[in-house]
Design a protein around this motif. Structure first.
Motif, PDB file in Angstrom:
ATOM      1  N   ARG A  86     -26.312  10.810  38.412  1.00 31.73           N
ATOM      2  CA  ARG A  86     -26.076  11.045  39.838  1.00 31.73           C
ATOM      3  C   ARG A  86     -26.826  12.259  40.362  1.00 31.73           C
ATOM      4  O   ARG A  86     -27.197  12.300  41.535  1.00 31.73           O
ATOM      5  N   TYR A  87     -27.111  13.248  39.502  1.00 33.63           N
ATOM      6  CA  TYR A  87     -27.887  14.397  39.960  1.00 33.63           C
ATOM      7  C   TYR A  87     -29.316  13.997  40.297  1.00 33.63           C
ATOM      8  O   TYR A  87     -29.904  14.495  41.254  1.00 33.63           O
ATOM      9  N   LEU A 120     -30.604   4.270  47.300  1.00 34.71           N
ATOM     10  CA  LEU A 120     -30.127   5.367  46.456  1.00 34.71           C
ATOM     11  C   LEU A 120     -28.639   5.654  46.687  1.00 34.71           C
ATOM     12  O   LEU A 120     -27.921   5.977  45.737  1.00 34.71           O
ATOM     13  N   VAL A 121     -28.177   5.541  47.914  1.00 39.67           N
ATOM     14  CA  VAL A 121     -26.753   5.747  48.190  1.00 39.67           C
ATOM     15  C   VAL A 121     -25.917   4.655  47.525  1.00 39.67           C
ATOM     16  O   VAL A 121     -24.855   4.935  46.956  1.00 39.67           O
ATOM     17  N   VAL A 122     -26.400   3.421  47.558  1.00 42.48           N
ATOM     18  CA  VAL A 122     -25.697   2.331  46.869  1.00 42.48           C
ATOM     19  C   VAL A 122     -25.697   2.598  45.360  1.00 42.48           C
ATOM     20  O   VAL A 122     -24.668   2.426  44.687  1.00 42.48           O
ATOM     21  N   ALA A 123     -26.829   3.055  44.823  1.00 41.23           N
ATOM     22  CA  ALA A 123     -26.900   3.389  43.393  1.00 41.23           C
ATOM     23  C   ALA A 123     -25.948   4.534  43.053  1.00 41.23           C
ATOM     24  O   ALA A 123     -25.306   4.524  41.996  1.00 41.23           O
ATOM     25  N   LEU A 124     -25.827   5.497  43.954  1.00 39.16           N
ATOM     26  CA  LEU A 124     -24.896   6.608  43.742  1.00 39.16           C
ATOM     27  C   LEU A 124     -23.461   6.111  43.729  1.00 39.16           C
ATOM     28  O   LEU A 124     -22.656   6.532  42.895  1.00 39.16           O
ATOM     29  N   ASN A 128     -20.993   6.264  40.429  1.00 42.05           N
ATOM     30  CA  ASN A 128     -19.718   6.989  40.480  1.00 42.05           C
ATOM     31  C   ASN A 128     -18.508   6.104  40.222  1.00 42.05           C
ATOM     32  O   ASN A 128     -17.383   6.593  40.275  1.00 42.05           O
ATOM     33  N   THR A 129     -18.731   4.821  39.939  1.00 47.40           N
ATOM     34  CA  THR A 129     -17.595   3.969  39.600  1.00 47.40           C
ATOM     35  C   THR A 129     -17.064   4.365  38.233  1.00 47.40           C
ATOM     36  O   THR A 129     -17.763   4.973  37.421  1.00 47.40           O
ATOM     37  N   GLU A 130     -15.831   4.007  37.978  1.00 43.46           N
ATOM     38  CA  GLU A 130     -15.162   4.416  36.739  1.00 43.46           C
ATOM     39  C   GLU A 130     -15.846   3.877  35.485  1.00 43.46           C
ATOM     40  O   GLU A 130     -15.825   4.507  34.446  1.00 43.46           O
ATOM     41  N   LYS A 131     -16.470   2.719  35.572  1.00 44.86           N
ATOM     42  CA  LYS A 131     -17.106   2.142  34.395  1.00 44.86           C
ATOM     43  C   LYS A 131     -18.341   2.908  33.971  1.00 44.86           C
ATOM     44  O   LYS A 131     -18.679   2.951  32.792  1.00 44.86           O
ATOM     45  N   LEU A 132     -19.055   3.515  34.910  1.00 43.30           N
ATOM     46  CA  LEU A 132     -20.283   4.233  34.586  1.00 43.30           C
ATOM     47  C   LEU A 132     -20.099   5.735  34.494  1.00 43.30           C
ATOM     48  O   LEU A 132     -20.971   6.431  33.992  1.00 43.30           O
ATOM     49  N   LYS A 133     -18.993   6.250  34.974  1.00 45.53           N
ATOM     50  CA  LYS A 133     -18.786   7.701  34.992  1.00 45.53           C
ATOM     51  C   LYS A 133     -18.352   8.169  33.613  1.00 45.53           C
ATOM     52  O   LYS A 133     -17.388   7.694  33.055  1.00 45.53           O
ATOM     53  N   ARG A 134     -19.119   9.128  33.040  1.00 47.22           N
ATOM     54  CA  ARG A 134     -18.819   9.626  31.702  1.00 47.22           C
ATOM     55  C   ARG A 134     -18.277  11.038  31.716  1.00 47.22           C
ATOM     56  O   ARG A 134     -17.935  11.577  30.688  1.00 47.22           O
TER      57      ARG A 134
END
Length: 135
Positions: A86-87, A120-124, A128-134
């Motif tokens: 996300r950065y 990019l906003v859609v990708a962000l 940030n969904t729970e499945k991809l957030k580590r």
């Protein structure tokens, strides 16, 4: 067993080189951030009023880019030597906004840049969904 030890040593050396390079890059970014601060201060208290607002806005966006890159390096060291996706997306959005501010003469190019920001906003959002957030 011996091959694993060599691979571990190679990984350690490469990690050390990467960390040293990032520290040098952070120092260079801090230098340019200080230089941009001086440039923006001289614009704010300088002469030409017409070009001043445009250049000041451009300087502020560049300032944010420096901040984001420095924050990315900090996050790399604090998160166990990995770069959060996300950065990179934040940096991409800011860079495209900077492009729109600097060069907005062609409406079609500006529209394409706006579309890229939307992607990019859609990708962000997805990142940030729970499945991809580590984190």
């Amino acid at each position: 067993m011996k091959g694993m030890r060599h691979a571990s040593n190679i990984a350690w050396v490469l990690q050390w080189v990467l960390n040293a390079g990032l520290i040098v890059l952070a120092a260079v970014l801090v230098f340019f951030l200080a230089k941009e601060t001086f440039t923006m201060a001289s614009l704010m208290f300088g002469g030409n009023q017409e070009a001043k607002a445009y250049e000041l806005l451009e300087g502020i966006v560049i300032y944010f880019l420096y901040f984001e890159f420095i924050a990315l390096i900090i996050k790399y060291f604090m998160s166990g030597y990995h770069f959060p996706l996300r950065y990179f997306i934040y940096i991409g959005i800011t860079a495209i906004i900077c492009l729109i501010i600097v060069d907005h003469s062609d409406p079609m190019t500006t529209l394409l840049h706006a579309g890229a920001i939307l992607v990019l906003v859609v990708a962000l959002y997805i990142a940030n969904t729970e499945k991809l957030k580590r984190e």
